[in-house]
Design a protein around this motif. Structure first.
Motif, mmCIF file in Angstrom:
data_model
loop_
_atom_site.group_PDB
_atom_site.id
_atom_site.type_symbol
_atom_site.label_atom_id
_atom_site.label_comp_id
_atom_site.label_asym_id
_atom_site.label_seq_id
_atom_site.Cartn_x
_atom_site.Cartn_y
_atom_site.Cartn_z
ATOM 1 N N ILE A 133 -6.225 5.266 0.401
ATOM 2 C CA ILE A 133 -6.380 4.001 1.123
ATOM 3 C C ILE A 133 -4.989 3.444 1.400
ATOM 4 N N LEU A 134 -4.776 3.054 2.645
ATOM 5 C CA LEU A 134 -3.489 2.505 3.051
ATOM 6 C C LEU A 134 -3.597 0.982 3.097
ATOM 7 N N LYS A 135 -2.694 0.291 2.403
ATOM 8 C CA LYS A 135 -2.710 -1.173 2.394
ATOM 9 C C LYS A 135 -2.384 -1.705 3.784
ATOM 10 N N LYS A 136 -3.039 -2.790 4.164
ATOM 11 C CA LYS A 136 -2.807 -3.385 5.484
ATOM 12 C C LYS A 136 -1.346 -3.763 5.677
ATOM 13 N N THR A 137 -0.684 -4.133 4.617
ATOM 14 C CA THR A 137 0.730 -4.521 4.729
ATOM 15 C C THR A 137 1.623 -3.331 5.087
ATOM 16 N N GLU A 138 1.093 -2.127 4.961
ATOM 17 C CA GLU A 138 1.873 -0.921 5.268
ATOM 18 C C GLU A 138 1.573 -0.347 6.655
ATOM 19 N N TRP A 139 0.565 -0.876 7.335
ATOM 20 C CA TRP A 139 0.138 -0.299 8.613
ATOM 21 C C TRP A 139 1.246 -0.287 9.656
ATOM 22 N N SER A 140 1.986 -1.374 9.787
ATOM 23 C CA SER A 140 2.989 -1.456 10.854
ATOM 24 C C SER A 140 4.221 -0.598 10.576
ATOM 25 N N THR A 141 4.455 -0.273 9.317
ATOM 26 C CA THR A 141 5.639 0.526 8.972
ATOM 27 C C THR A 141 5.327 1.995 8.712
ATOM 28 N N THR A 142 4.049 2.336 8.653
ATOM 29 C CA THR A 142 3.662 3.730 8.419
ATOM 30 C C THR A 142 3.574 4.458 9.749
ATOM 31 N N ARG A 143 4.491 5.397 9.951
ATOM 32 C CA ARG A 143 4.534 6.220 11.164
ATOM 33 C C ARG A 143 3.747 7.494 10.907
ATOM 34 N N LEU A 144 2.853 7.809 11.815
ATOM 35 C CA LEU A 144 2.004 8.987 11.647
ATOM 36 C C LEU A 144 2.769 10.252 12.015
ATOM 37 N N ARG A 145 2.464 11.330 11.274
ATOM 38 C CA ARG A 145 3.108 12.624 11.492
ATOM 39 C C ARG A 145 2.043 13.661 11.828
ATOM 40 N N GLY A 146 2.457 14.678 12.500
ATOM 41 C CA GLY A 146 1.540 15.737 12.883
ATOM 42 C C GLY A 146 0.832 16.340 11.680
ATOM 43 N N GLY A 147 -0.452 16.605 11.837
ATOM 44 C CA GLY A 147 -1.241 17.236 10.791
ATOM 45 C C GLY A 147 -1.867 16.287 9.793
ATOM 46 N N GLU A 148 -1.528 15.002 9.858
ATOM 47 C CA GLU A 148 -2.111 14.059 8.909
ATOM 48 C C GLU A 148 -3.570 13.789 9.240
ATOM 49 N N GLU A 149 -4.325 13.426 8.200
ATOM 50 C CA GLU A 149 -5.731 13.076 8.358
ATOM 51 C C GLU A 149 -5.880 11.568 8.217
ATOM 52 N N VAL A 150 -6.459 10.949 9.234
ATOM 53 C CA VAL A 150 -6.659 9.510 9.253
ATOM 54 C C VAL A 150 -8.160 9.240 9.358
ATOM 55 N N GLU A 151 -8.659 8.404 8.466
ATOM 56 C CA GLU A 151 -10.044 7.954 8.534
ATOM 57 C C GLU A 151 -10.023 6.448 8.736
ATOM 58 N N VAL A 152 -10.735 5.993 9.739
ATOM 59 C CA VAL A 152 -10.856 4.556 10.002
ATOM 60 C C VAL A 152 -12.310 4.184 9.764
ATOM 61 N N VAL A 153 -12.511 3.240 8.848
ATOM 62 C CA VAL A 153 -13.854 2.817 8.474
ATOM 63 C C VAL A 153 -14.071 1.404 8.976
ATOM 64 N N HIS A 154 -15.168 1.182 9.700
ATOM 65 C CA HIS A 154 -15.525 -0.127 10.233
ATOM 66 C C HIS A 154 -16.380 -0.880 9.224
ATOM 67 N N PHE A 155 -16.078 -2.167 9.043
ATOM 68 C CA PHE A 155 -16.924 -3.019 8.228
ATOM 69 C C PHE A 155 -17.999 -3.613 9.129
ATOM 70 N N VAL A 156 -19.217 -3.542 8.666
ATOM 71 C CA VAL A 156 -20.339 -4.061 9.449
ATOM 72 C C VAL A 156 -21.050 -5.104 8.609
#
Length: 67
Positions: free
Chosen positions: A41-64
């Motif tokens: 889990i990536l903290k929201k405070t890290e989203w703007s500074t975390t640069r994505l690299r090739g081959g990484e796996e990203v899961e985005v979960v929506h709150f409903v």
């Protein structure tokens, strides 16, 4: 361009794109999602500074909400 795995599907994104920029490009409201990067889990405070690299796996979960 680099390739990541986004919610199980391969996706090309610009090299150096941040998690915040990815969410914006997907039209997602940051307050309504959680992000997992390579199974951590990536903290929201890290989203703007975390640069994505090739081959990484990203899961985005929506709150409903509901009742």
């Amino acid at each position: 361009m680099i390739e990541i795995l986004l919610n199980g599907a391969r996706r090309e994104i610009p090299e150096g794109q941040s998690v915040t920029e990815l969410l914006e490009s997907l039209g997602l409201e940051p307050s309504r999602v959680a992000v997992e990067l390579d199974r951590d889990i990536l903290k929201k405070t890290e989203w703007s500074t975390t640069r994505l690299r090739g081959g990484e796996e990203v899961e985005v979960v929506h709150f409903v909400g509901g009742g």
